[in-house]
Design a protein around this motif. Structure first.
Motif, PDB file in Angstrom:
ATOM      1  N   ARG B 224       0.828  -1.203   0.000  1.00  0.00           N
ATOM      2  CA  ARG B 224       0.000   0.000   0.000  1.00  0.00           C
ATOM      3  C   ARG B 224       0.859   1.249   0.000  1.00  0.00           C
ATOM      4  O   ARG B 224       1.871   1.309   0.678  1.00  0.00           O
ATOM      5  CB  ARG B 224      -0.869   0.031   1.247  1.00  0.00           C
ATOM      6  CG  ARG B 224      -2.209  -0.550   1.069  1.00  0.00           C
ATOM      7  CD  ARG B 224      -2.892  -0.797   2.416  1.00  0.00           C
ATOM      8  NE  ARG B 224      -3.583  -2.068   2.352  1.00  0.00           N
ATOM      9  CZ  ARG B 224      -4.651  -2.282   1.607  1.00  0.00           C
ATOM     10  NH1 ARG B 224      -5.157  -1.306   0.887  1.00  0.00           N
ATOM     11  NH2 ARG B 224      -5.216  -3.467   1.562  1.00  0.00           N
ATOM     12  N   GLU B 225       0.387   2.286  -0.730  1.00  0.00           N
ATOM     13  CA  GLU B 225       1.177   3.507  -0.844  1.00  0.00           C
ATOM     14  C   GLU B 225       1.451   4.134   0.529  1.00  0.00           C
ATOM     15  O   GLU B 225       2.549   4.614   0.792  1.00  0.00           O
ATOM     16  CB  GLU B 225       0.457   4.506  -1.765  1.00  0.00           C
ATOM     17  CG  GLU B 225       1.264   5.733  -2.121  1.00  0.00           C
ATOM     18  CD  GLU B 225       2.524   5.431  -2.946  1.00  0.00           C
ATOM     19  OE1 GLU B 225       2.632   4.312  -3.485  1.00  0.00           O
ATOM     20  OE2 GLU B 225       3.402   6.300  -3.020  1.00  0.00           O
ATOM     21  N   ARG B 227       1.893   2.664   3.279  1.00  0.00           N
ATOM     22  CA  ARG B 227       2.956   1.906   3.915  1.00  0.00           C
ATOM     23  C   ARG B 227       4.289   2.152   3.227  1.00  0.00           C
ATOM     24  O   ARG B 227       5.337   2.148   3.864  1.00  0.00           O
ATOM     25  CB  ARG B 227       2.618   0.415   3.894  1.00  0.00           C
ATOM     26  CG  ARG B 227       3.070  -0.292   5.136  1.00  0.00           C
ATOM     27  CD  ARG B 227       2.823  -1.769   5.053  1.00  0.00           C
ATOM     28  NE  ARG B 227       4.086  -2.477   5.107  1.00  0.00           N
ATOM     29  CZ  ARG B 227       4.805  -2.623   6.219  1.00  0.00           C
ATOM     30  NH1 ARG B 227       4.401  -2.126   7.342  1.00  0.00           N
ATOM     31  NH2 ARG B 227       5.961  -3.271   6.199  1.00  0.00           N
ATOM     32  N   GLY B 231       6.330   3.680   5.926  1.00  0.00           N
ATOM     33  CA  GLY B 231       7.154   2.558   6.352  1.00  0.00           C
ATOM     34  C   GLY B 231       8.488   2.581   5.635  1.00  0.00           C
ATOM     35  O   GLY B 231       9.471   3.118   6.127  1.00  0.00           O
ATOM     36  N   HIS B 232       8.482   2.046   4.425  1.00  0.00           N
ATOM     37  CA  HIS B 232       9.733   1.880   3.674  1.00  0.00           C
ATOM     38  C   HIS B 232      10.515   3.183   3.526  1.00  0.00           C
ATOM     39  O   HIS B 232      11.700   3.241   3.821  1.00  0.00           O
ATOM     40  CB  HIS B 232       9.426   1.332   2.284  1.00  0.00           C
ATOM     41  CG  HIS B 232       8.932  -0.079   2.318  1.00  0.00           C
ATOM     42  ND1 HIS B 232       9.609  -1.115   1.736  1.00  0.00           N
ATOM     43  CD2 HIS B 232       7.831  -0.629   2.874  1.00  0.00           C
ATOM     44  CE1 HIS B 232       8.949  -2.233   1.925  1.00  0.00           C
ATOM     45  NE2 HIS B 232       7.853  -1.963   2.623  1.00  0.00           N
ATOM     46  N   ALA B 233       9.838   4.213   3.034  1.00  0.00           N
ATOM     47  CA  ALA B 233      10.569   5.435   2.702  1.00  0.00           C
ATOM     48  C   ALA B 233      11.006   6.181   3.960  1.00  0.00           C
ATOM     49  O   ALA B 233      12.174   6.545   4.091  1.00  0.00           O
ATOM     50  CB  ALA B 233       9.703   6.335   1.823  1.00  0.00           C
ATOM     51  N   ARG B 235      11.427   5.113   6.976  1.00  0.00           N
ATOM     52  CA  ARG B 235      12.439   4.378   7.716  1.00  0.00           C
ATOM     53  C   ARG B 235      13.829   4.631   7.142  1.00  0.00           C
ATOM     54  O   ARG B 235      14.779   4.880   7.862  1.00  0.00           O
ATOM     55  CB  ARG B 235      12.115   2.888   7.662  1.00  0.00           C
ATOM     56  CG  ARG B 235      13.209   2.019   8.206  1.00  0.00           C
ATOM     57  CD  ARG B 235      12.676   1.132   9.280  1.00  0.00           C
ATOM     58  NE  ARG B 235      13.741   0.418   9.936  1.00  0.00           N
ATOM     59  CZ  ARG B 235      13.557  -0.759  10.511  1.00  0.00           C
ATOM     60  NH1 ARG B 235      12.379  -1.301  10.489  1.00  0.00           N
ATOM     61  NH2 ARG B 235      14.549  -1.350  11.113  1.00  0.00           N
ATOM     62  N   ALA B 236      13.910   4.567   5.807  1.00  0.00           N
ATOM     63  CA  ALA B 236      15.202   4.807   5.176  1.00  0.00           C
ATOM     64  C   ALA B 236      15.620   6.263   5.330  1.00  0.00           C
ATOM     65  O   ALA B 236      16.796   6.568   5.538  1.00  0.00           O
ATOM     66  CB  ALA B 236      15.144   4.422   3.696  1.00  0.00           C
TER      67      ALA B 236
END
Ligand code: SF4
Lengths: 308, 315
Positions: B224-225, B227, B231-233, B235-236
């Motif tokens: 899901r966008e 997330r 989440g992904h972006a 976090r990084a």
């Protein structure tokens, strides 16, 4: 800010059947990756826009489909494998979590189940000691292992189509051969359709049933791999093949094709290859040239090469 | 991880020593001496000399430094002559108030800044992005003490919604709602600039991350966008945002001095200003060393958080 839309890809039409491997080949910048990404609406936007076309998956058009429909298909029915396996895996998540996420994005199963499935997937792509590897971070793995993880991720939901964008380019030759063999087995065992995007004719010859050659955002030739390799009909294909020593029928011409592919913002009228083509005639630069179909083969050229 | 923390703590020792030397030197070199400050300008030279001896100021500078340092290591920061109580007691008490103010500000600017940055980046060039960029620009450009004074004028003097200054009401205050009412304005004024800086850098960090291949992978997986972004972006992106938070914590802590004066907040900043004016050397030195040490330890905590977040950092 300019609002001009440059055509990176136009009039490309591809199809692939279950269990079939289609190779899409072309130089970098020929629009093969953009084509692949647009299938699932993954072209970065901004700056990319899809201005027309259709992607039909089992009869359902995916272009212009609402985001949620696309998202549900992504990774579930149509999965991707990308080029650089270090850049494509998230550096801060354990590979097991990345795999589990791929599954759980489409199936509501428990974390424990997802983990078990992830281990099975790693086994499927022949990663030794999968149970321990699953808790590693991507930077702990070799390039080949990372690409296996990417493949495992693509397989996570048993998709029908895998779009592989230069999946072996960043790997050394031995690892490359292993990955190709793995992909070949997978498609035979599971009836996977693979769209294999590459600039490397050697890879295409090994793996693909059919190939489509792209130049400047358009398909210039299409046909069964063996037939095209044996008797390329488009001058561009012929030159590409000549560049590959093992395929060049003993001529071993290693030099690349003189000149560069045109920029997308400066496409010439008529045949885009004309400036580099030795067989060009004045008509070539005049008006659109159609993709002419004869049997299983198709070519976009006024002066196709004589078939042997 | 334990070894890494120990290593970072050990590497802080020379930094802290350096701070004590600098603070000591500055306080020894500024004009005006404590004895005169205490006794007034009509004191006799004999009285000044006697007081200097009592305060230990007749000894050579190097010797004084080591006596001071040695005492501090045993937890004795000396006695403040202007307040006639142990320096450490005063610092701890005042630092509590500063911590409430600066801590609230820091949490505010981190949350708001990151939120604004992420939303901006996710909607690059959209309406939300443009609005946030404008607000951020204003936030960065207005000095915090000026913002504080304007807030007092508007919300306390004109609208009478909030108390003008202080930490608690003099009569009948002292509970949490009372504290919060006093805290809102100074905390916001103090957080404004840092929020802007954090928002800008978070936006840049997010845009950088969103271009990465692993974000495309996440989308290709069907994640899901929301997330993908949170989440992904994020976090990084936190890998490059966290160091910025560490730096901004320093700015918030030093900016607290102005805000404490504007809002009459009984924190360590106001204490230091008073102490400097009274030439209360030990109180100034102790206060500065204490605050600097807190900042150093906070930064170690930031680095540790960074190392826990990013497995690629060798610990
Ligand atoms: S159409 Fe003309 S210019 Fe283009 S490839 Fe064929 S011969 Fe060459």
């Amino acid at each position: 800010m300019g609002t001009r839309v440059y055509r990176a890809v136009g009039g490309v039409s591809l199809s692939v059947r279950p269990g079939e491997c289609l190779g899409v080949i072309g130089e970098s910048g020929s629009g093969k990756s953009v084509t692949a990404l647009s299938v699932m609406g993954l072209v970065a936007s901004p700056p990319g826009v899809i201005t027309g076309g259709a992607v039909r998956f089992e009869g359902e058009d995916l272009i212009g489909a609402p985001y949620e429909t696309l998202r549900r298909r992504r990774g579930d029915r149509v999965a991707y494998i990308f080029q650089d396996p270090l850049a494509t895996l998230h550096p801060l998540y354990r590979i097991g979590d990345q795999l589990a996420e791929a599954i759980r994005a489409h199936h509501s199963i428990s974390a424990g189940e997802a983990r078990e499935r992830a281990i099975r997937l790693l086994n499927d792509v022949r990663i030794p000691n999968a149970g321990a590897r699953i808790d590693d971070y991507p930077h702990k793995l070799s390039g080949g292992m990372r690409q296996r993880v990417s493949i495992a991720m693509a397989l996570a939901n048993e998709p029908d189509v895998i779009i592989a964008d230069e999946p072996t380019t960043a790997l050394d030759v031995t690892v490359q051969a292993q990955i190709l063999a793995l992909l070949d087995d997978l498609r035979r065992d599971r009836g996977l359709a693979i769209i294999f995007i590459t600039h490397d004719f050697g890879v295409v010859a090994q793996l693909c049933d059919r190939i489509a050659v792209m130049y400047a955002g358009r398909i210039v030739e299409e046909g069964p791999t063996a037939a095209v390799l044996e008797a390329p009909a488009h001058p561009y294909t012929r030159r590409l093949i000549d560049c590959v020593p093992e395929l060049g029928q003993g001529k071993r011409r290693l030099e690349a094709i003189p000149g560069l592919p045109p920029m997308v913002d400066a496409l010439p009228e008529g045949c885009a290859f004309a400036p580099r083509c030795t067989k060009a005639v004045p008509d070539c630069a005049r008006g659109d040239i159609a993709l002419e179909r004869t049997g299983t083969r198709a070519v976009r050229c006024l002066m196709p090469e004589e078939s042997a | 991880m334990g070894g890494y923390i120990a290593k970072r703590l050990i590497s802080a020792i020379p930094v802290l020593l350096g701070i004590t030397i600098i603070v000591f030197l500055i306080m020894s070199l500024i004009p005006g001496d404590p004895a005169t400050a205490i006794l007034g300008s009509y004191a006799t030279p004999e009285n000044v000399e006697k007081l200097n001896r009592d305060l230990g100021l007749d000894k050579p500078m190097v010797q004084r430094y080591f006596i001071w340092l040695g005492n501090m290591l045993t937890g004795d920061f000396g006695r403040s002559f202007s307040l006639n109580r142990p320096v450490l007691d005063e610092i701890v008490e005042r630092f509590g108030a500063t911590l409430v103010l600066a801590g609230t500000s820091f949490v505010l600017c981190s949350l708001l800044g990151i939120l604004a940055g992420v939303v901006s980046a996710a909607r690059q060039y959209g309406a939300a992005d443009k609005l946030i960029t404008l607000v951020v620009l204003i936030g960065i450009s207005v000095p915090s003490f000026f913002l504080g004074m304007m807030m007092i004028l508007l919300f306390a003097v004109e609208l009478r919604w909030l108390p003008v200054s202080g930490m608690y009401a003099i009569y009948g205050g002292g509970d949490l709602p009372d504290l919060l009412r006093h805290l809102i304005m100074p905390a916001l004024a103090l957080a404004a600039v840092a929020t802007g800086v954090i928002a800008r850098l978070s936006r840049a960090a997010m845009l950088e991350v969103l271009r990465q291949d692993y974000i495309r992978t996440a989308r290709a997986k069907g994640v899901r966008e929301s997330r993908v972004i949170w989440g992904h972006a994020l976090r990084a992106a936190m890998v490059s945002i966290i160091p910025v938070l560490g730096i901004q914590a320093g700015f918030v802590l030093s900016g607290a001095v102005y805000i404490e004066i504007v809002f009459q907040w009984p924190g360590v900043g106001r204490m230091l200003v008073d102490a400097i004016l009274k030439r209360d050397l030990l109180l100034v030195q102790g206060g500065v060393v204490f605050v600097a040490a807190c900042y150093v330890f906070f930064n170690i905590a930031v680095d540790v958080a960074q190392a826990m977040l990013d497995p690629r950092i060798k610990t």
